[in-house]
Write a protein that holds these residues in place. Sequence first.
Motif, PDB file in Angstrom:
ATOM      1  N   ILE A 142      -6.994  14.612  -3.382  1.00 48.50           N
ATOM      2  CA  ILE A 142      -6.013  13.578  -3.699  1.00 48.50           C
ATOM      3  C   ILE A 142      -5.369  13.110  -2.392  1.00 48.50           C
ATOM      4  N   ASP A 143      -5.252  11.796  -2.236  1.00 48.65           N
ATOM      5  CA  ASP A 143      -4.606  11.226  -1.054  1.00 48.65           C
ATOM      6  C   ASP A 143      -3.122  11.004  -1.363  1.00 48.65           C
ATOM      7  N   GLU A 144      -2.260  11.827  -0.778  1.00 47.02           N
ATOM      8  CA  GLU A 144      -0.816  11.676  -0.952  1.00 47.02           C
ATOM      9  C   GLU A 144      -0.167  11.048   0.274  1.00 47.02           C
ATOM     10  N   SER A 145      -0.935  10.254   1.017  1.00 41.98           N
ATOM     11  CA  SER A 145      -0.421   9.681   2.268  1.00 41.98           C
ATOM     12  C   SER A 145       0.853   8.884   2.070  1.00 41.98           C
ATOM     13  N   ASP A 146       0.889   8.038   1.032  1.00 44.04           N
ATOM     14  CA  ASP A 146       2.071   7.196   0.818  1.00 44.04           C
ATOM     15  C   ASP A 146       3.325   8.046   0.665  1.00 44.04           C
ATOM     16  N   ALA A 147       3.245   9.051  -0.210  1.00 43.52           N
ATOM     17  CA  ALA A 147       4.410   9.912  -0.453  1.00 43.52           C
ATOM     18  C   ALA A 147       4.734  10.769   0.770  1.00 43.52           C
ATOM     19  N   PHE A 148       3.702  11.270   1.433  1.00 42.63           N
ATOM     20  CA  PHE A 148       3.906  12.152   2.584  1.00 42.63           C
ATOM     21  C   PHE A 148       4.604  11.423   3.722  1.00 42.63           C
ATOM     22  N   TYR A 149       4.090  10.241   4.087  1.00 43.05           N
ATOM     23  CA  TYR A 149       4.657   9.530   5.234  1.00 43.05           C
ATOM     24  C   TYR A 149       5.983   8.845   4.889  1.00 43.05           C
TER      25      TYR A 149
END
Length: 261
Positions: free
Chosen positions: A197-204
């Motif tokens: 799962i790509d959580e890039s939006d939430a992480f950054y």
Amino acid sequence: MKSLMTPSVQQVKERLAALSPWFYEFDLGAFGTTTSALPPEVLPIHQTRLEMVSRVVDENFAGRFSQIRCLDVGCHEGYYSVAMARRGMSEVRGVDVRESNLAKAQLVGDILDLRNLSFGQQNCEELRVEETGQYELCLFLGLLYHLENPMLCLRNISRITTELCVIETQVVDEVEGYTEWGAREWTHPYRGVLALIDESDAFYARNTEAGSSPVVTCPSPAALHFMLKQAGFRRTEIIAPPPGAYEQHQRGKRLVCAAYK
């Protein structure tokens, strides 16, 4: 309250407001109730999870809570740590990777004067039994599907747990089949899957509900059982959701699993 210098009710309320937004609703008596930032339709997830966790904990430790040490991994604001401490366990330790979560957890613990409760900053990928010691009970709630290295974390937790670990996680659909393994005629069956799962939006965006990496994995139910057993748990059991449970638990998209040593 153990760490505050007998502040007034108004001062405590101001401190609670300063730490907003909150993820959990805490009933703090004269100091009021924290307001969760979650949408109303999602908020019941916390009560469902607590009811399911409490059921298995009570079944296994009833009559000996005063002898039980509990480690709450990924404790967030301490909602479940508080619930275990209120049961009269000898020690409850909550650990989380984020200082902002721990500040809220510590304040709640202070307000409720729970002297068997403490918190500290730690990443579950770096848990070491030599440093933490062992606990009869480990809680691992709402965290597994936010991890880049879930197997590493489960092995760490298994070494720390002496009796029971309760895991709550989102799950993905099962995948079954056969794969070539070195040559066309050599194959292995597979059942269970870890979805990337790509959580890039939430992480950054520094979302406090994201993991400590933008790359996370989510297990299927079969993968969850397999991983727990490979981590060192002898038996795993899915806990049935109660009547009126949060809709994801009702549909089997989130699971509470008891893993026994």
